[in-house]
Design a protein around this motif. Structure first.
Motif, PDB file in Angstrom:
ATOM      1  N   UNK A 267     112.912  48.737   9.700  1.00  0.00           N
ATOM      2  CA  UNK A 267     114.211  49.411   9.605  1.00  0.00           C
ATOM      3  C   UNK A 267     114.629  49.532   8.140  1.00  0.00           C
ATOM      4  N   UNK A 268     114.365  48.511   7.336  1.00  0.00           N
ATOM      5  CA  UNK A 268     114.686  48.571   5.907  1.00  0.00           C
ATOM      6  C   UNK A 268     113.880  49.682   5.225  1.00  0.00           C
ATOM      7  N   UNK A 269     112.609  49.844   5.600  1.00  0.00           N
ATOM      8  CA  UNK A 269     111.789  50.930   5.052  1.00  0.00           C
ATOM      9  C   UNK A 269     112.390  52.282   5.427  1.00  0.00           C
ATOM     10  N   UNK A 270     112.811  52.406   6.676  1.00  0.00           N
ATOM     11  CA  UNK A 270     113.401  53.660   7.152  1.00  0.00           C
ATOM     12  C   UNK A 270     114.696  53.940   6.396  1.00  0.00           C
TER      13      UNK A 270
ATOM     14  N   UNK B 262     105.779  53.376   6.704  1.00  0.00           N
ATOM     15  CA  UNK B 262     106.678  53.005   7.802  1.00  0.00           C
ATOM     16  C   UNK B 262     105.989  53.181   9.153  1.00  0.00           C
ATOM     17  N   UNK B 263     105.278  54.277   9.321  1.00  0.00           N
ATOM     18  CA  UNK B 263     104.580  54.524  10.585  1.00  0.00           C
ATOM     19  C   UNK B 263     103.477  53.486  10.801  1.00  0.00           C
ATOM     20  N   UNK B 264     102.770  53.153   9.734  1.00  0.00           N
ATOM     21  CA  UNK B 264     101.705  52.159   9.824  1.00  0.00           C
ATOM     22  C   UNK B 264     102.275  50.779  10.168  1.00  0.00           C
ATOM     23  N   UNK B 265     103.516  50.518   9.725  1.00  0.00           N
ATOM     24  CA  UNK B 265     104.178  49.240   9.993  1.00  0.00           C
ATOM     25  C   UNK B 265     104.792  49.178  11.386  1.00  0.00           C
TER      26      UNK B 265
ATOM     27  N   UNK C 191     117.168  74.218  13.059  1.00  0.00           N
ATOM     28  CA  UNK C 191     115.840  73.879  12.558  1.00  0.00           C
ATOM     29  C   UNK C 191     115.283  72.664  13.273  1.00  0.00           C
ATOM     30  N   UNK C 192     114.193  72.166  12.769  1.00  0.00           N
ATOM     31  CA  UNK C 192     113.546  71.003  13.377  1.00  0.00           C
ATOM     32  C   UNK C 192     114.189  69.718  12.886  1.00  0.00           C
ATOM     33  N   UNK C 193     114.056  68.664  13.691  1.00  0.00           N
ATOM     34  CA  UNK C 193     114.581  67.358  13.330  1.00  0.00           C
ATOM     35  C   UNK C 193     113.502  66.310  13.593  1.00  0.00           C
ATOM     36  N   UNK C 194     113.466  65.308  12.737  1.00  0.00           N
ATOM     37  CA  UNK C 194     112.529  64.198  12.886  1.00  0.00           C
ATOM     38  C   UNK C 194     113.354  62.918  12.800  1.00  0.00           C
ATOM     39  N   UNK C 195     113.104  61.996  13.731  1.00  0.00           N
ATOM     40  CA  UNK C 195     113.840  60.736  13.769  1.00  0.00           C
ATOM     41  C   UNK C 195     112.841  59.587  13.754  1.00  0.00           C
ATOM     42  N   UNK C 196     113.035  58.649  12.834  1.00  0.00           N
ATOM     43  CA  UNK C 196     112.225  57.430  12.781  1.00  0.00           C
ATOM     44  C   UNK C 196     113.081  56.275  13.277  1.00  0.00           C
ATOM     45  N   UNK C 197     112.486  55.419  14.123  1.00  0.00           N
ATOM     46  CA  UNK C 197     113.205  54.264  14.653  1.00  0.00           C
ATOM     47  C   UNK C 197     112.297  53.048  14.661  1.00  0.00           C
TER      48      UNK C 197
END
Length: 65
Positions: free
Chosen positions: A48-51, A20-23, A35-41
């Protein structure tokens, strides 16, 4: 990491994150009281479908704990 390293050194979920990051997905991180949070957009429908698939995997992993 090289693509070969990704295949041999990362679990399936992390391989999906890498893909996803590479795309073109963008990642943001932060700390919360719980705790920690990570958000992909992404604004790209394909990314978006990969996410969305990664989110489903997270839900399944958390449900099995």
């Amino acid at each position: 990491m090289t693509d070969e390293q990704v295949k041999t050194e990362l679990c399936g979920f992390c391989q999906g994150m890498h893909s996803a990051m590479k795309a073109g997905a963008k990642m943001s991180t932060g700390m919360t009281k719980m705790g920690d949070i990570m958000v992909l957009t992404s604004s790209d429908p394909a990314v978006k479908a990969q996410i969305d698939e990664l989110a489903k995997q997270c839900e399944m992993m958390m449900g099995s704990m």
